[in-house]
Each structure stands twice: as C-alpha cells, then as structure tokens.
Design a protein around this motif. Sequence first.
Motif, mmCIF file in Angstrom:
data_model
loop_
_atom_site.group_PDB
_atom_site.id
_atom_site.type_symbol
_atom_site.label_atom_id
_atom_site.label_comp_id
_atom_site.label_asym_id
_atom_site.label_seq_id
_atom_site.Cartn_x
_atom_site.Cartn_y
_atom_site.Cartn_z
ATOM 1 N N ARG A 79 -15.360 0.969 -11.194
ATOM 2 C CA ARG A 79 -14.323 1.817 -10.589
ATOM 3 C C ARG A 79 -14.876 2.679 -9.448
ATOM 4 N NH1 ARG A 79 -10.728 6.376 -13.751
ATOM 5 N NH2 ARG A 79 -9.679 7.128 -11.899
ATOM 6 N N GLU A 80 -16.034 3.278 -9.662
ATOM 7 C CA GLU A 80 -16.620 4.155 -8.641
ATOM 8 C C GLU A 80 -16.976 3.388 -7.368
ATOM 9 O OE1 GLU A 80 -19.739 6.668 -10.134
ATOM 10 O OE2 GLU A 80 -18.620 7.041 -11.980
ATOM 11 N N GLN A 81 -17.560 2.197 -7.515
ATOM 12 C CA GLN A 81 -17.907 1.395 -6.335
ATOM 13 C C GLN A 81 -16.634 0.991 -5.580
ATOM 14 O OE1 GLN A 81 -19.191 0.939 -9.444
ATOM 15 N NE2 GLN A 81 -21.127 -0.175 -9.352
ATOM 16 N N CYS A 82 -15.604 0.656 -6.335
ATOM 17 C CA CYS A 82 -14.325 0.255 -5.745
ATOM 18 C C CYS A 82 -13.719 1.414 -4.937
ATOM 19 C CB CYS A 82 -13.384 -0.172 -6.863
ATOM 20 S SG CYS A 82 -11.737 -0.644 -6.336
ATOM 21 N N LEU A 83 -13.696 2.579 -5.541
ATOM 22 C CA LEU A 83 -13.153 3.758 -4.861
ATOM 23 C C LEU A 83 -13.963 4.072 -3.609
ATOM 24 C CD1 LEU A 83 -11.232 6.151 -4.678
ATOM 25 C CD2 LEU A 83 -12.765 7.389 -6.237
ATOM 26 N N GLN A 84 -15.271 4.024 -3.715
ATOM 27 C CA GLN A 84 -16.132 4.312 -2.565
ATOM 28 C C GLN A 84 -15.901 3.306 -1.441
ATOM 29 O OE1 GLN A 84 -18.083 7.167 -2.376
ATOM 30 N NE2 GLN A 84 -17.994 6.548 -0.242
ATOM 31 N N TRP A 85 -15.751 2.038 -1.796
ATOM 32 C CA TRP A 85 -15.488 1.018 -0.786
ATOM 33 C C TRP A 85 -14.175 1.313 -0.069
ATOM 34 C CZ3 TRP A 85 -11.895 -2.420 0.795
ATOM 35 C CH2 TRP A 85 -12.306 -3.397 1.702
ATOM 36 N N ALA A 86 -13.134 1.640 -0.822
ATOM 37 C CA ALA A 86 -11.816 1.924 -0.230
ATOM 38 C C ALA A 86 -11.882 3.129 0.698
ATOM 39 C CB ALA A 86 -10.790 2.155 -1.329
ATOM 40 N N ILE A 87 -12.628 4.142 0.319
ATOM 41 C CA ILE A 87 -12.764 5.338 1.156
ATOM 42 C C ILE A 87 -13.582 5.026 2.407
ATOM 43 C CG2 ILE A 87 -13.829 7.636 1.262
ATOM 44 C CD1 ILE A 87 -12.894 7.955 -1.695
ATOM 45 N N ASP A 88 -14.683 4.323 2.226
ATOM 46 C CA ASP A 88 -15.542 3.972 3.362
ATOM 47 C C ASP A 88 -14.819 3.099 4.386
ATOM 48 O OD1 ASP A 88 -17.579 5.369 2.158
ATOM 49 O OD2 ASP A 88 -18.675 3.581 1.483
ATOM 50 N N HIS A 89 -13.900 2.257 3.925
ATOM 51 C CA HIS A 89 -13.205 1.320 4.804
ATOM 52 C C HIS A 89 -11.783 1.765 5.127
ATOM 53 C CE1 HIS A 89 -16.571 -1.052 3.308
ATOM 54 N NE2 HIS A 89 -16.490 -1.653 4.480
ATOM 55 N N ASP A 90 -11.480 3.009 4.785
ATOM 56 C CA ASP A 90 -10.175 3.597 5.095
ATOM 57 C C ASP A 90 -9.032 2.672 4.670
ATOM 58 O OD1 ASP A 90 -8.578 5.685 6.018
ATOM 59 O OD2 ASP A 90 -8.459 4.870 8.044
ATOM 60 N N GLU A 91 -9.134 2.174 3.438
ATOM 61 C CA GLU A 91 -8.118 1.268 2.891
ATOM 62 C C GLU A 91 -6.812 2.027 2.730
ATOM 63 O OE1 GLU A 91 -6.218 -1.774 2.108
ATOM 64 O OE2 GLU A 91 -8.372 -2.172 2.202
ATOM 65 N N ARG A 92 -5.759 1.516 3.323
ATOM 66 C CA ARG A 92 -4.495 2.242 3.355
ATOM 67 C C ARG A 92 -3.452 1.712 2.396
ATOM 68 N NH1 ARG A 92 -3.871 5.103 8.911
ATOM 69 N NH2 ARG A 92 -6.063 5.229 9.417
ATOM 70 N N PHE A 93 -3.744 0.641 1.714
ATOM 71 C CA PHE A 93 -2.753 0.063 0.831
ATOM 72 C C PHE A 93 -3.362 -0.206 -0.542
ATOM 73 C CE2 PHE A 93 -1.635 -1.211 5.141
ATOM 74 C CZ PHE A 93 -0.356 -0.684 5.221
ATOM 75 N N GLY A 94 -2.553 -0.072 -1.561
ATOM 76 C CA GLY A 94 -2.951 -0.476 -2.899
ATOM 77 C C GLY A 94 -3.690 0.580 -3.693
ATOM 78 N N ILE A 95 -3.925 0.228 -4.937
ATOM 79 C CA ILE A 95 -4.673 1.070 -5.864
ATOM 80 C C ILE A 95 -6.117 0.585 -5.837
ATOM 81 C CG2 ILE A 95 -4.871 1.846 -8.263
ATOM 82 C CD1 ILE A 95 -2.201 2.566 -6.820
ATOM 83 N N TRP A 96 -7.020 1.487 -5.540
ATOM 84 C CA TRP A 96 -8.456 1.190 -5.480
ATOM 85 C C TRP A 96 -9.176 2.278 -6.262
ATOM 86 C CZ3 TRP A 96 -10.593 -2.957 -2.791
ATOM 87 C CH2 TRP A 96 -9.714 -3.672 -1.985
ATOM 88 N N GLY A 97 -10.017 1.875 -7.195
ATOM 89 C CA GLY A 97 -10.765 2.861 -7.970
ATOM 90 C C GLY A 97 -9.861 3.810 -8.748
ATOM 91 N N GLY A 98 -8.672 3.351 -9.069
ATOM 92 C CA GLY A 98 -7.752 4.167 -9.849
ATOM 93 C C GLY A 98 -6.946 5.170 -9.044
ATOM 94 N N MET A 99 -7.019 5.089 -7.724
ATOM 95 C CA MET A 99 -6.290 6.039 -6.881
ATOM 96 C C MET A 99 -5.389 5.318 -5.887
ATOM 97 S SD MET A 99 -8.923 9.003 -5.799
ATOM 98 C CE MET A 99 -9.808 9.983 -6.984
ATOM 99 N N SER A 100 -4.239 5.921 -5.643
ATOM 100 C CA SER A 100 -3.332 5.411 -4.608
ATOM 101 C C SER A 100 -3.846 5.857 -3.248
ATOM 102 C CB SER A 100 -1.926 5.967 -4.832
ATOM 103 O OG SER A 100 -1.925 7.369 -4.599
ATOM 104 N N GLU A 101 -3.211 5.366 -2.211
ATOM 105 C CA GLU A 101 -3.627 5.733 -0.855
ATOM 106 C C GLU A 101 -3.485 7.245 -0.650
ATOM 107 O OE1 GLU A 101 -3.437 6.665 3.290
ATOM 108 O OE2 GLU A 101 -1.629 6.594 2.097
ATOM 109 N N ARG A 102 -2.411 7.811 -1.128
ATOM 110 C CA ARG A 102 -2.182 9.253 -0.996
ATOM 111 C C ARG A 102 -3.257 10.042 -1.751
ATOM 112 N NH1 ARG A 102 3.580 10.892 -2.549
ATOM 113 N NH2 ARG A 102 3.955 10.073 -0.475
ATOM 114 N N GLU A 103 -3.586 9.587 -2.968
ATOM 115 C CA GLU A 103 -4.629 10.263 -3.755
ATOM 116 C C GLU A 103 -5.990 10.144 -3.087
ATOM 117 O OE1 GLU A 103 -2.765 9.704 -8.232
ATOM 118 O OE2 GLU A 103 -3.754 7.999 -7.251
#
Length: 116
Positions: A79-103
């Motif tokens: 989960r942590e690696q997933c969330l970090q990847w989404a943040i690092d790549h400014d992922e704007r869609f979907g649930i990543w690491g247990g968080m929505s884009e807004r979260e």
Amino acid sequence: MWRVVDDAAHDSADESADALSSENALTSEKGLWGLFAPDTDLSWQHEALCAQTDPEAFFPEKGGSTREAKKVCARCEVREQCLQWAIDHDERFGIWGGMSERERRRYKKARSQEQI
C-alpha cells in the motif's frame, strides 16, 4: 529510369540511419520518450492485491463508492509503495494506496506544509 548515386547523399542517408538508431537506443535507455525512467522499481505491483481484483472498483464513476477498493487497499502489503508512486507521478484518477485523488491532494499538501 537510371538514378545517379551521389556519394554525398548516400553518406548523409547513412548518417540519418545512424542518428535514428542512436535515437532509438536513447529512447530505450530512457524509457518511452523519456517519460518513464527504466530505473523505477515497479516490482511492488506484482504483489498488489488490486491486480487480483476487479479494476473498476479502483476507478469508480464520479460520486461512486470507494469503499470496496479501500477495503482491498487496507489489506495490501504494498500500500505504501502504491501511494508513493501515485503521489510521485501526480496520478489524478482512481484509488491508489487506499486514497482517492482528493485525499492524495490533501495528503500531499499537508506533507509540503510540514516541510516548511
């Protein structure tokens, strides 16, 4: 009917071919047009529980529930690696690491304010 071969034109064609093969080599070293660095470790994705479930749960329609996706994320070992990847790549869609884009936006903003 007959074409005269110009050595200078032939040499420039060879140079163009060399430049193209060198450009292809650089593209393969850098990844797709330099967008994705090949040194990025994505091995965590093989262990991700979301890869074993319905992807639509992780990309709900606007206003749709994120509950099922977040349940899967809560049990996921990467989960942590997933969330970090989404943040690092400014992922704007979907649930990543247990968080929505807004979260993720709020989380990123809070982290940046902590560093100030």
